[in-house]
Design an enzyme around this catalytic site. Structure first.
Site, mmCIF file in Angstrom:
data_model
loop_
_atom_site.group_PDB
_atom_site.id
_atom_site.type_symbol
_atom_site.label_atom_id
_atom_site.label_comp_id
_atom_site.label_asym_id
_atom_site.label_seq_id
_atom_site.Cartn_x
_atom_site.Cartn_y
_atom_site.Cartn_z
ATOM 1 N N LYS A 18 0.832 -1.646 0.162
ATOM 2 C CA LYS A 18 0.007 0.038 -0.290
ATOM 3 C C LYS A 18 0.766 1.487 0.188
ATOM 4 O O LYS A 18 1.797 1.199 0.461
ATOM 5 C CB LYS A 18 -0.844 0.149 1.687
ATOM 6 C CG LYS A 18 -1.660 -1.064 1.615
ATOM 7 C CD LYS A 18 -3.062 -0.765 2.729
ATOM 8 C CE LYS A 18 -3.974 -2.033 2.446
ATOM 9 N NZ LYS A 18 -5.049 -1.840 1.634
ATOM 10 N N ARG A 21 -10.328 -11.201 1.471
ATOM 11 C CA ARG A 21 -11.734 -12.147 0.703
ATOM 12 C C ARG A 21 -11.110 -13.530 1.519
ATOM 13 O O ARG A 21 -11.621 -14.166 0.797
ATOM 14 C CB ARG A 21 -11.949 -11.570 -0.522
ATOM 15 C CG ARG A 21 -10.766 -12.231 -1.737
ATOM 16 C CD ARG A 21 -11.175 -10.986 -2.720
ATOM 17 N NE ARG A 21 -11.234 -9.750 -2.026
ATOM 18 C CZ ARG A 21 -11.023 -8.691 -3.493
ATOM 19 N NH1 ARG A 21 -11.520 -8.931 -4.255
ATOM 20 N NH2 ARG A 21 -11.270 -7.010 -3.049
#
Length: 484
Positions: free
Chosen positions: A261, A335
């Protein structure tokens, strides 16, 4: 700031305490003649002529040390509306020099059930702060004495306390820094909840490998910390009816892994475990209030780090379900954690429904901001129950689309599926579409993307900024209204 509440049977001193009194929406104070002295009544009545009666709360300085606070209760005021009034009142009274107050509960008669309880509930929820690591803490106490006959049964107060405890526990977990609440420590804290009557099982990496939970393990393999799946069971019914199941994403810190990130705002990624915190807080709440329901909470706890053993873009892993996943972006990790947790929950517990919660996508914030969580579901009944519960407690959800036409965006050439949509667009929907593939037995399922709701820099109606605990009250209301 601590809130101390006392219930008093004796009549309060009308002229020596800060008073909180309830009146109608027109600020008609004729009903207060028995609650305040004649001189105070005349003083307040005279000053009301110069005040803005559109306000919901008006404060009167009776002396340098004493105040009277009038709280306006409009007709058909909802419980949530009363809680918001309590929160507004807290924002006013916390600034007073004298922090002892008396509430005459009898001034709230002829209103909806348990006005006082919901009012105090709002005060307490709003009062939360996380000051654990500050050298100078706010040690002030607000004391509220409740007088009068219009006070609900003790079981109602116990229920409010349980909801507050569960919400505050979730907020505490989200507020902890990543160097403190890593997966190893988190698993220990959950294990400590056994004392409330929860059955806790902790699956460490050795057990997870044996089970074949490779999508969950893949996320955490770059960290020196362990990865875990933790189950919490509450059996509030004597029968063996199928439980309600709640699954949470517990990424204790998310660097993005190899798909790193940007540095800006990465510090906020301590709250990427907020979905799991909601589940843990909910389960604590159910145990504390001895909820008449069977429920199970399941959380996957990992740390997503770019270590030498970290998962790489392009890796292919086999999930607990047997389906294979091509990892195109290691920052789409939540996920992967949920995939194994959802399938395991369905196979192990055979629940009535599964609701998963996760700070899953930034795309849901683009769609809904910080006003609604995104709701994705394969079941209309469950969706309506969640929407209705959210409206009642003002933890709102907005249903978003799922459709087989989105499947082509996550189909992989090299595996059964890929973990991101490389074409672009529909980021939240394709993430939910991915999760839906891990429901194998048509179990009613809902996914709540709470990325915009779990943390607030500016505060909300019932929180003062920081971790919100969003979801604990929502799911408690869902259970309370439909399954108890």
């Amino acid at each position: 700031m601590n809130i101390k509440i006392n219930f008093k049977k004796q009549v309060f001193n009308k002229s020596s305490e800060n008073l909180i009194l309830f009146i109608d929406e027109n600020f008609n104070i004729s009903s207060l003649k028995k609650s305040i002295s004649s001189s105070d009544y005349s003083y307040v009545s005279d000053l009301l002529k110069t005040r803005d009666l559109k306000k919901k709360i008006i404060t009167f300085d009776i002396s340098s040390k004493r105040k009277i606070i009038l709280v306006s209760l409009r007709k058909n005021l909802t419980h949530s509306g009363v809680e918001n009034l309590g929160a507004d009142c807290y924002e006013i009274i916390k600034e007073f020099k004298r922090l002892d107050f008396s509430i005459n509960s009898d001034t709230a008669i002829n209103r909806s059930k348990n006005i006082i309880g919901h009012f105090l509930h709002g005060i307490k929820l709003k009062s939360y702060t996380f000051e654990k690591y500050k050298s100078k803490k706010n040690t002030k106490n607000i004391t509220i004495n409740i007088f009068g006959k219009n006070i609900s049964k003790s079981k109602d107060w116990a229920k409010f306390n349980a909801i507050e405890e569960g919400t505050f526990y979730a907020r505490d977990l989200v507020s902890e820094p990543g160097n403190v609440l890593h997966p190893d420590e988190y698993a220990k804290r959950i294990n400590s909840l056994k004392k409330f009557g929860l059955k806790i099982n902790i699956y460490d990496e050795r057990k997870l490998k044996k089970l074949g939970m490779n999508t969950l393990l893949g996320v955490g393999q770059g960290s020196i910390r362990g990865s875990y799946l933790v189950t919490m069971e509450w059996n509030g019914l004597k029968n063996k009816s199928r439980p309600l199941a709640f699954v949470g994403k517990g990424v204790c810190f998310d660097t993005g892994g190899i798909s790193l990130k940007p540095a800006k705002f990465m510090e906020d990624m301590t709250y990427d475990m907020a979905g799991s915190a909601v589940v843990v807080g909910l389960m604590k709440n159910l145990a504390l209030r001895k909820a008449k329901v069977n429920a199970v909470g399941v959380v996957g706890l990992v740390e997503n780090m770019p270590g030498g053993n970290a998962q790489r873009p392009g890796d292919i892993v086999k999930s607990y379900s047997g389906k294979t996943v091509e990892i195109l972006n290691t920052d789409a990790e939540g996920r992967l954690v949920l995939a194994d947790a959802i399938t395991y929950t369905e196979k192990k517990f055979k629940p009535k429904f599964i609701i998963d919660l996760a700070t899953l996508t930034g795309a849901i914030i683009v769609s809904l901001g910080s006003e609604y969580a995104g709701l994705f579901s394969n079941d209309d009944k469950l969706s309506k129950q969640l929407i209705d519960a959210g409206e009642k407690v003002e933890e709102k959800v907005w249903r978003m689309p799922l459709n087989k036409n989105y499947d082509k965006l996550i189909d992989s050439k090299n595996a059964d599926m890929q973990n991101i949509n490389y074409v672009g667009g529909a980021g939240s929907t394709t993430a939910a579409q991915f999760l839906q593939r891990f429901i194998l037995d048509k179990t009613p399922w809902a996914h709540l993307d709470i990325a915009g709701m779990a943390f607030s820099k500016y505060g909300g109606a019932l929180n003062s900024g920081g971790a919100t605990g969003y979801g604990v009250r929502l799911l408690n209301k869902l259970i309370e209204d439909n399954y108890e």
